[in-house]
Design a protein around this motif. Structure first.
Motif, PDB file in Angstrom:
ATOM      1  N   ASP A  26       0.947  -1.211  -0.079  1.00  0.00           N
ATOM      2  CA  ASP A  26       0.127   0.134  -0.112  1.00  0.00           C
ATOM      3  C   ASP A  26       0.965   1.316  -0.013  1.00  0.00           C
ATOM      4  N   THR A  27       0.129   2.317   0.202  1.00  0.00           N
ATOM      5  CA  THR A  27       0.848   3.589   0.126  1.00  0.00           C
ATOM      6  C   THR A  27       2.099   3.853   1.217  1.00  0.00           C
ATOM      7  N   GLY A  28       1.981   2.941   2.273  1.00  0.00           N
ATOM      8  CA  GLY A  28       3.056   3.039   3.224  1.00  0.00           C
ATOM      9  C   GLY A  28       4.287   1.877   2.855  1.00  0.00           C
ATOM     10  N   THR A  29       4.198   1.322   1.764  1.00  0.00           N
ATOM     11  CA  THR A  29       5.305   0.573   1.503  1.00  0.00           C
ATOM     12  C   THR A  29       6.496   1.174   0.887  1.00  0.00           C
ATOM     13  N   ALA A  30       7.783   0.813   1.428  1.00  0.00           N
ATOM     14  CA  ALA A  30       8.826   1.139   0.909  1.00  0.00           C
ATOM     15  C   ALA A  30       9.827  -0.179   0.552  1.00  0.00           C
ATOM     16  N   ILE A  31      10.724   0.144  -0.270  1.00  0.00           N
ATOM     17  CA  ILE A  31      11.513  -1.004  -0.426  1.00  0.00           C
ATOM     18  C   ILE A  31      12.990  -0.631  -0.145  1.00  0.00           C
ATOM     19  N   GLY A  32      13.645  -1.519   0.714  1.00  0.00           N
ATOM     20  CA  GLY A  32      14.845  -1.482   1.133  1.00  0.00           C
ATOM     21  C   GLY A  32      15.897  -2.230   0.614  1.00  0.00           C
ATOM     22  N   ALA A  33      17.071  -1.398   0.182  1.00  0.00           N
ATOM     23  CA  ALA A  33      18.062  -2.195  -0.562  1.00  0.00           C
ATOM     24  C   ALA A  33      19.257  -1.560  -0.720  1.00  0.00           C
ATOM     25  N   ASP A  34      20.533  -2.130  -0.715  1.00  0.00           N
ATOM     26  CA  ASP A  34      21.771  -1.478  -0.719  1.00  0.00           C
ATOM     27  C   ASP A  34      22.450  -2.191  -1.770  1.00  0.00           C
ATOM     28  N   GLY A  35      23.673  -1.336  -2.226  1.00  0.00           N
ATOM     29  CA  GLY A  35      24.486  -1.784  -3.134  1.00  0.00           C
ATOM     30  C   GLY A  35      24.061  -2.967  -4.422  1.00  0.00           C
ATOM     31  N   ASP A  36      24.317  -3.831  -4.639  1.00  0.00           N
ATOM     32  CA  ASP A  36      24.029  -4.929  -5.646  1.00  0.00           C
ATOM     33  C   ASP A  36      22.441  -5.130  -5.628  1.00  0.00           C
ATOM     34  N   ALA A  37      21.618  -4.964  -4.539  1.00  0.00           N
ATOM     35  CA  ALA A  37      20.349  -5.370  -4.518  1.00  0.00           C
ATOM     36  C   ALA A  37      19.549  -4.029  -5.051  1.00  0.00           C
ATOM     37  N   ARG A  38      20.140  -2.960  -5.376  1.00  0.00           N
ATOM     38  CA  ARG A  38      19.200  -1.784  -5.739  1.00  0.00           C
ATOM     39  C   ARG A  38      18.681  -1.914  -7.153  1.00  0.00           C
ATOM     40  N   PRO A  39      19.390  -2.564  -8.338  1.00  0.00           N
ATOM     41  CA  PRO A  39      18.885  -2.894  -9.571  1.00  0.00           C
ATOM     42  C   PRO A  39      17.516  -3.659  -9.467  1.00  0.00           C
ATOM     43  N   ALA A  40      17.657  -4.509  -8.695  1.00  0.00           N
ATOM     44  CA  ALA A  40      16.529  -5.485  -8.605  1.00  0.00           C
ATOM     45  C   ALA A  40      15.225  -4.663  -7.774  1.00  0.00           C
ATOM     46  N   ALA A  41      15.773  -3.711  -7.042  1.00  0.00           N
ATOM     47  CA  ALA A  41      14.793  -3.022  -6.001  1.00  0.00           C
ATOM     48  C   ALA A  41      13.992  -1.982  -7.137  1.00  0.00           C
ATOM     49  N   TRP A  42      14.762  -1.254  -7.863  1.00  0.00           N
ATOM     50  CA  TRP A  42      14.148  -0.490  -8.897  1.00  0.00           C
ATOM     51  C   TRP A  42      13.291  -1.142  -9.811  1.00  0.00           C
ATOM     52  N   VAL A  43      13.550  -2.444 -10.236  1.00  0.00           N
ATOM     53  CA  VAL A  43      12.659  -2.985 -11.115  1.00  0.00           C
ATOM     54  C   VAL A  43      11.466  -3.306 -10.400  1.00  0.00           C
ATOM     55  N   LEU A  44      11.517  -3.720  -9.042  1.00  0.00           N
ATOM     56  CA  LEU A  44      10.335  -3.880  -8.159  1.00  0.00           C
ATOM     57  C   LEU A  44       9.507  -2.418  -8.116  1.00  0.00           C
ATOM     58  N   HIS A  45      10.297  -1.518  -8.041  1.00  0.00           N
ATOM     59  CA  HIS A  45       9.582  -0.223  -7.553  1.00  0.00           C
ATOM     60  C   HIS A  45       8.622   0.095  -8.968  1.00  0.00           C
ATOM     61  N   ASP A  46       9.277  -0.219 -10.153  1.00  0.00           N
ATOM     62  CA  ASP A  46       8.523  -0.174 -11.515  1.00  0.00           C
ATOM     63  C   ASP A  46       7.109  -0.813 -11.520  1.00  0.00           C
ATOM     64  N   VAL A  47       7.382  -2.127 -10.966  1.00  0.00           N
ATOM     65  CA  VAL A  47       6.406  -3.149 -11.088  1.00  0.00           C
ATOM     66  C   VAL A  47       4.933  -2.555 -10.181  1.00  0.00           C
ATOM     67  N   THR A  91       8.367  -8.241   3.893  1.00  0.00           N
ATOM     68  CA  THR A  91       8.560  -9.404   3.069  1.00  0.00           C
ATOM     69  C   THR A  91      10.122  -9.051   2.627  1.00  0.00           C
ATOM     70  N   VAL A  92      10.791 -10.242   2.783  1.00  0.00           N
ATOM     71  CA  VAL A  92      12.365 -10.196   2.572  1.00  0.00           C
ATOM     72  C   VAL A  92      12.586 -11.065   1.461  1.00  0.00           C
ATOM     73  N   LEU A  93      13.441 -10.598   0.702  1.00  0.00           N
ATOM     74  CA  LEU A  93      13.980 -11.372  -0.563  1.00  0.00           C
ATOM     75  C   LEU A  93      15.765 -11.313  -0.283  1.00  0.00           C
ATOM     76  N   ASP A  94      16.146 -12.715  -0.343  1.00  0.00           N
ATOM     77  CA  ASP A  94      17.401 -12.913  -0.082  1.00  0.00           C
ATOM     78  C   ASP A  94      18.150 -13.613  -1.056  1.00  0.00           C
ATOM     79  N   GLY A  95      19.307 -13.402  -1.647  1.00  0.00           N
ATOM     80  CA  GLY A  95      20.141 -13.993  -2.496  1.00  0.00           C
ATOM     81  C   GLY A  95      21.601 -13.745  -2.434  1.00  0.00           C
ATOM     82  N   GLY A  96      22.454 -14.542  -3.029  1.00  0.00           N
ATOM     83  CA  GLY A  96      23.844 -14.210  -3.020  1.00  0.00           C
ATOM     84  C   GLY A  96      24.390 -13.466  -4.018  1.00  0.00           C
ATOM     85  N   THR A  97      23.480 -13.047  -5.098  1.00  0.00           N
ATOM     86  CA  THR A  97      24.002 -12.015  -5.937  1.00  0.00           C
ATOM     87  C   THR A  97      22.921 -11.300  -6.588  1.00  0.00           C
ATOM     88  N   GLY A  98      23.069 -10.156  -7.324  1.00  0.00           N
ATOM     89  CA  GLY A  98      22.105  -9.287  -7.881  1.00  0.00           C
ATOM     90  C   GLY A  98      21.171 -10.237  -8.703  1.00  0.00           C
TER      91      GLY A  98
END
Length: 526
Positions: A26-47, A91-98
């Motif tokens: 909802d409107t209170g949702t924010a996506i947290g990401a640093d470093g190599d996680a940020r490209p995937a975070a921006w794709v999720l932002h657009d979704v 919601t937490v998304l974990d992985g070893g790479t971008g």
């Protein structure tokens, strides 16, 4: 206790555990990401923006982040393995790479209600997803889709759409067939006639095995900026674009632009019909220099690790009739002119590998002298070509036409639109178990092909691709012990609602829609 049904996700994750509750986006949702996680975070932002949720991307430690993407230890010992945990609060998304997080984002995307995948919100309230725990990793490292943009040119917008759909299904390779007898689709600044002449044909044959033509010019090409856009868009989704420059056959468009590169020197036109042209490059230093010029542009435009050099369906007719070709073959110490293709491609192989890349070719490259063992072979002619290539030491991508060529008919119904032939049903693809022999070469993965002789528009490509490409994605991703063809077919109807939301003109499971049928016109099935 009865087994819980599998989630309606394609491809099917290795582990999916349902848990109580829902997570609201909802409107209170924010996506947290640093470093190599940020490209995937921006794709999720657009979704999420399409669902009407403007979720900012903030540092992972920000207390406002209710969706967090983290790069840490590999999941399931695979660079693309990921873990996705959904609770009512977070919601937490974990992985070893971008790239692992890129795959997790696409699974999260499928967890959303189908309506949330549209470009603008249509639901009354914010989307919510069921709480769950997912652990997942791919079966194969090469999970590809091939698009022929040479026979019929496809606009950049459609290439980007196909890339997005590949990402949704956790594919990681988009292979572009950029050149053929019927058109050259790649800007090469040092060779302007390739796009001034080679990119355009005066008309196109109508139907199959006819003498009728449509009288309408056809063509187009991608500028270097177009290609940069395509490559960057794909990279944002952790997809590699593999360029194919088909050599030394399938070059009638090249010879139309530069007749001196052919074996006769006579002017010809860009091919207006399908089939295999007899015109091939001459085995000259000039033709090799031309190919190296083109490769220089390709290597600059496509930074990925693979360059596809074609090598398929190269007729030897002109070489066998050419005294100059016979002389050149003798000078090179070849057994016959039939080995000139191997000589030509080996020379280009040296250039590609010197640039730190790896050559890919169709399975004919293992014939008539062969190629160095580090050449990746796409086994397309039949299932036996893969084992033959791995036995010779090549890594292989299984692409047998009998089950991965999606320009084939999808049923035996008379209302199917015109296709090249064959019959490949979604059930055939779902049941396929790829194998490539005992080696020493490896089976890298699988790929679906969209040849466009009889797919003249993006709508025709979508009809041919889906749902068969859905099934191939599961073959490529899901471990055999987890994969179930019947289960896939049960999950497809719900998954097709996602494709509806994404405006994909797939073939319905019970047959074509009225506007998709061949009818009695140019798209009539003979």
């Amino acid at each position: 206790m009865s087994r819980m049904p599998d989630p309606d996700l394609i491809p099917l994750p290795l582990v999916h555990e349902r848990r109580a509750g829902t997570f609201a986006v909802d409107t209170g949702t924010a996506i947290g990401a640093d470093g190599d996680a940020r490209p995937a975070a921006w794709v999720l932002h657009d979704v999420l923006a399409g669902a009407g949720v403007r979720a900012p991307v903030v540092p992972a430690a920000d207390p406002s982040a209710s969706i967090v993407l983290r790069v840490g230890e590999p999941v399931r010992d695979h660079p693309e393995g990921y873990r996705l945990t959904v609770t009512p609060e977070r919601t937490v998304l974990d992985g070893g790479t971008g790239p692992a997080l890129a795959r997790a984002v696409q699974t999260f995307r499928q967890l959303l209600p189908p309506a949330a995948l549209r470009r603008a919100p249509v639901a009354d309230g914010p989307p919510a997803i069921e709480c769950c725990h997912i652990e997942d990793a791919p079966r194969f490292d090469w999970r590809g889709v091939h698009l022929d943009v040479a026979r019929h040119f496809m606009p950049v917008s459609f290439v980007l759409k196909l890339i997005d759909l590949a990402a949704l299904h956790r594919l990681n390779v988009v292979h572009l067939h950029l050149t053929d007898d019927q058109g050259w689709r790649l800007e090469v600044p040092s060779r302007p006639r390739l796009t001034e002449v080679g990119a355009w044909r005066t008309e196109t044959v109508v139907g199959k095995e006819t003498d009728a033509f449509d009288g309408t010019p056809h063509g187009g090409y991608y500028t270097l900026d177009d290609l940069r856009e395509i490559v960057t868009y794909a990279a944002q989704r952790s997809i590699t674009v593999v360029p194919e420059i088909d050599l030394p056959g399938h070059v009638q468009a090249v010879v139309a632009a530069y007749p001196e590169l052919g074996n006769t020197g006579r002017p010809i036109e860009v091919r207006r019909t399908w089939g295999i042209s007899p015109h091939v490059l001459a085995p000259t230093d000039e033709a090799l220099a031309f190919a190296r010029e083109v490769l220089g542009t390709v290597l600059d435009a496509f930074p990925g690790p693979w360059v596809h050099l074609g090598g398929d369906e190269c007729p030897r007719t002109e070489w066998r009739e050419s005294p100059a070709a016979a002389t050149r073959a003798a000078q090179l110490g070849l057994g016959s002119v039939d080995e000139l293709q191997s000589w030509f491609l080996r020379a280009l192989h040296a250039d590609v590998t010197a640039a730190g890349r790896r050559v890919v070719g169709w399975d004919e490259v293992i014939d008539d002298g062969g190629m160095p063992a580090d050449t990746v072979v796409m086994a397309w002619q039949d299932g036996a070509r893969g084992p033959a290539a791995t036995a010779a030491g090549h890594d292989v991508v299984m692409s047998p036409q009998q089950v991965t060529y999606y320009d084939h008919y999808q049923s035996d119904g008379a209302d199917e639109p015109l296709a090249i032939g064959g019959l490949t049903t979604v059930e055939d693809v779902a049941a396929w178990e790829p194998a490539a022999g005992a080696g020493p070469g490896r089976l890298l993965g699988v790929q679906g092909q969209l040849w466009t002789e009889y797919l003249p528009t993006p709508a025709a490509v979508e009809y041919a691709a889906f749902p068969r490409l859905n099934a191939l994605a599961e073959v490529a991703w899901t471990a055999p012990a987890r994969r179930d063809a019947a289960g896939l077919l049960r999950r497809l109807p719900e998954h097709l609602r996602r494709l509806d939301a994404l405006d994909v003109g797939y073939r319905p499971l019970d047959g074509p829609l009225p506007g998709q049928r061949g009818g009695t016109g140019r798209r009539r099935r003979p």
